[in-house]
Design an enzyme around this catalytic site. Structure first.
Site, PDB file in Angstrom:
ATOM      1  N   TYR A  53      13.057   6.852   1.795  1.00 21.97           N
ATOM      2  CA  TYR A  53      12.773   5.424   1.821  1.00 21.97           C
ATOM      3  C   TYR A  53      12.333   4.995   0.420  1.00 21.97           C
ATOM      4  O   TYR A  53      11.582   5.702  -0.257  1.00 21.97           O
ATOM      5  CB  TYR A  53      11.685   5.140   2.856  1.00 21.97           C
ATOM      6  CG  TYR A  53      11.115   3.750   2.791  1.00 21.97           C
ATOM      7  CD1 TYR A  53      11.935   2.633   2.954  1.00 21.97           C
ATOM      8  CD2 TYR A  53       9.765   3.542   2.560  1.00 21.97           C
ATOM      9  CE1 TYR A  53      11.425   1.354   2.886  1.00 21.97           C
ATOM     10  CE2 TYR A  53       9.238   2.261   2.491  1.00 21.97           C
ATOM     11  CZ  TYR A  53      10.065   1.172   2.651  1.00 21.97           C
ATOM     12  OH  TYR A  53       9.563  -0.092   2.580  1.00 21.97           O
ATOM     13  N   ASP A  67       8.584  12.092   7.754  1.00 28.65           N
ATOM     14  CA  ASP A  67       8.697  10.697   8.156  1.00 28.65           C
ATOM     15  C   ASP A  67       9.687  10.658   9.316  1.00 28.65           C
ATOM     16  O   ASP A  67      10.878  10.911   9.143  1.00 28.65           O
ATOM     17  CB  ASP A  67       9.199   9.862   6.977  1.00 28.65           C
ATOM     18  CG  ASP A  67       9.256   8.371   7.293  1.00 28.65           C
ATOM     19  OD1 ASP A  67       9.314   8.013   8.489  1.00 28.65           O
ATOM     20  OD2 ASP A  67       9.280   7.556   6.345  1.00 28.65           O
ATOM     21  N   ARG A 113     -12.969  -1.421   9.771  1.00 31.25           N
ATOM     22  CA  ARG A 113     -12.322  -0.481   8.861  1.00 31.25           C
ATOM     23  C   ARG A 113     -12.427   0.947   9.380  1.00 31.25           C
ATOM     24  O   ARG A 113     -11.609   1.807   9.062  1.00 31.25           O
ATOM     25  CB  ARG A 113     -12.955  -0.605   7.460  1.00 31.25           C
ATOM     26  CG  ARG A 113     -12.312   0.261   6.406  1.00 31.25           C
ATOM     27  CD  ARG A 113     -12.562  -0.302   5.001  1.00 31.25           C
ATOM     28  NE  ARG A 113     -13.939  -0.656   4.783  1.00 31.25           N
ATOM     29  CZ  ARG A 113     -14.893   0.186   4.353  1.00 31.25           C
ATOM     30  NH1 ARG A 113     -14.596   1.450   4.097  1.00 31.25           N
ATOM     31  NH2 ARG A 113     -16.118  -0.223   4.168  1.00 31.25           N
ATOM     32  N   LYS A 146       8.830  -0.551  12.649  1.00 31.10           N
ATOM     33  CA  LYS A 146      10.204  -0.378  13.098  1.00 31.10           C
ATOM     34  C   LYS A 146      10.269  -0.160  14.611  1.00 31.10           C
ATOM     35  O   LYS A 146       9.876  -1.016  15.376  1.00 31.10           O
ATOM     36  CB  LYS A 146      10.856   0.771  12.343  1.00 31.10           C
ATOM     37  CG  LYS A 146      11.112   0.642  10.851  1.00 31.10           C
ATOM     38  CD  LYS A 146      10.484  -0.386  10.051  1.00 31.10           C
ATOM     39  CE  LYS A 146      10.906  -0.343   8.582  1.00 31.10           C
ATOM     40  NZ  LYS A 146       9.775  -0.488   7.667  1.00 31.10           N
TER      41      LYS A 146
END
Length: 394
Positions: free
Chosen positions: A108, A180, A55, A205
Site C-alpha cells: 500500500y 496487512d 485516548r 475498508k
C-alpha cells in the site's frame, strides 16, 4: 463454540453496560473516577481501560477489539483512527534506530511512504524483496533484522505472499512477523493459522464496509497489544466514538457482505478474462493467476479485489484506453479506497504517481494500463452490463 456470524453480532456485548440492544455512542472524553482511589489508579494504568479517558480506551472500542480478536484468532486487538495509524504504531513498537526490516516491493502506498520517508530517515534499514520468492525473504535477513512485514494479497497487483513460509521463517529466526490483511479480511484469511504474529487492517475498508469511516485495527497476543497500546498513548491516534460506533455496526454484516462480494468478483473476473479489450486479468480466484494454488491453500474466499490491464498499441495508448474505460463506467465510481458495498475503480499509476518513482512502480507491477477494481454487493448482472457497455468503444 459460537460460529463466526454469531460472534460478529454478540462477541464483547459485556462492554455495553446499558439495556440498549444497539450499543450506544459513548460520546465522552473522560469518565467519573468515583470515590475509590485504588480503582482510579487501576483505571489510569490498565491497558485499554474502557472508562478512564478516551485516548486510553472506550467501551465500544473494547467491544470491537473482542470481535476482531475472535475473528483473527488472536488473544486481543486494538483499534486506531486510521489504518496507517495501526500500521505505523505497530512498527514503531517493534523497531528502533539501527534495526532492520525485511518487506516486499508491492505495498500500500501509505506503507511504502512510511518506510521511505519516516523509518529510513529515522535510522531503520529496510530491504524490499519480491514477495512471490520465498527464498528472497530468507536471503535478506541480517543479524539485526527485527521484523518481516508483508501484505497479501498485495495492493494493487494482487500478488500473494506465502503466509505459512513467512510464519515458519519468523519462528525459526526469532523475528516478529506482521501482515496487512486488509485486502482479504478475516472472513477470507486468518494469518494466525500460519504462525504470523501481528495482523493489521485498514478497517476503513471491508471491516467498516460502508465508506463512511476511517479506522485501523491491530490483532496480536496480549503482550504485544499492551506494548502497542502504550506506544499509541504517546502517539495519540485514538478512534473517535462515532467512528467506533459505525465500525461496530459495519462488522455485524461483514460475513454477509464479503461472501456476496466474493461471488460477484469471481463472476466479473471470469467475464473480464474473455473480453478482447482487456489484455490481462489479475484475480486470485482465476486458475490463470500464477499463484492460484497458493490462494486455494491459504484463503477461504478470493476477495473482491481485481486488477486488469487494458489493451493498447503501446503504454500511452493503454493509458488512454484505461481512462476511457473509467469515464464510460456508470456503476463503478472512480474513487479511492475499497471494500465498501459500492463498486469502485481507480488508476493506480495516477493515484500513486507522486508517491512512487518509475522504478518503484515497475517493481510493484504498476503500469499505465492497470486499473484496480473493488467489487461491491450490487447485482452481478448489472456490474457485468456496466463493463460491457464501457468496453464497446475500446
Amino acid at each position: 463454540m459460537a460460529k463466526l456470524e454469531t460472534n460478529l453480532i454478540h462477541e464483547g456485548e459485556h462492554f455495553n453496560p446499558t439495556r440498549s440492544v444497539v450499543t450506544p455512542i459513548f460520546q465522552s472524553a473522560t469518565y467519573h473516577a468515583g470515590n475509590d482511589p485504588e480503582a482510579y489508579i487501576t483505571a489510569a494504568t490498565s491497558p485499554k481501560y474502557p472508562e478512564f479517558y478516551h485516548r486510553h480506551g472506550n467501551p465500544t472500542n473494547s467491544q470491537i477489539a473482542a470481535i476482531l480478536a475472535k475473528l483473527e484468532k488472536t488473544e486481543d486487538a486494538l483499534v486506531f483512527a486510521t489504518g496507517m495509524a495501526a500500521i505505523s504504531t505497530s512498527i514503531l513498537s517493534i523497531v528502533k534506530p539501527g534495526d532492520h526490516i525485511v518487506t516486499q516491493h508491492s505495498l500500500y502506498s501509505g506503507t511504502s511512504l512510511f518506510f521511505k520517508e519516516f523509518l529510513i530517515p529515522f535510522g531503520v534499514q529496510v530491504t524490499q524483496v519480491e514477495q512471490t520468492d520465498n527464498e528472497a525473504f530468507r536471503a535478506a535477513i541480517q543479524e539485526h533484522t527485527k521484523l518481516i512485514y508483508i501484505e497479501t494479497p498485495s495492493n494493487p497487483n494482487l500478488a500473494l505472499t506465502d503466509l505459512a513460509y513467512i510464519g515458519a521463517l519468523g519462528k525459526e529466526k526469532g523475528i516478529l512477523t506482521v501482515v496487512d490483511n486488509t485486502f482479504a479480511s478475516p472472513i477470507n484469511q486468518t494469518p494466525a493459522d500460519f504462525g504470523v504474529d501481528i495482523i493489521v487492517h485498514s478497517a476503513t475498508k471491508y471491516l467498516g464496509g460502508h465508506s463512511d469511516l476511517t479506522a485501523g485495527v491491530v490483532c496480536a497476543d496480549t503482550k504485544w497489544i499492551e506494548t502497542i497500546w502504550r506506544r499509541s498513548i504517546i502517539l495519540g491516534a485514538s478512534l473517535s466514538p462515532f467512528d467506533s460506533w459505525l465500525l461496530l455496526r459495519g462488522l455485524k454484516t461483514l460475513s454477509l457482505r464479503v461472501q456476496q462480494i466474493n461471488r460477484n468478483a469471481q463472476q466479473l473476473a471470469e467475464w473480464l478474462e474473455k473480453q478482447p479489450a482487456i489484455a490481462k486479468v489479475n484475480y486470485i480466484g482465476l486458475p490463470s493467476h500464477p499463484q492460484h494454488s497458493l490462494a486455494q491453500r491459504q484463503l477461504r474466499g478470493f476477495t473482491g479485489m481485481i486488477s486488469i490491464e487494458v489493451k493498447g498499441q503501446d503504454e500511452e495508448n493503454a493509458f488512454q484506453n484505461a481512462q476511457k474505460l473509467i469515464n464510460a463506467l456508470q456503476l463503478f465510481a472512480n474513487a479511492a479506497s475499497l471494500g465498501g458495498v459500492e463498486s469502485l475503480i481507480v488508476h493506480p499509476a495516477s493515484m500513486w504517481g507522486s508517491h512512487h518513482s518509475d522504478d518503484q512502480k515497475k517493481a510493484s507491477g504498476i503500469t499505465k494500463g492497470m486499473l484496480r477494481i473493488s467489487v461491491g454487493i450490487e447485482h452481478i448482472t448489472d456490474l457485468i452490463a456496466d463493463f460491457e457497455q464501457a468496453t464497446q468503444n475500446l
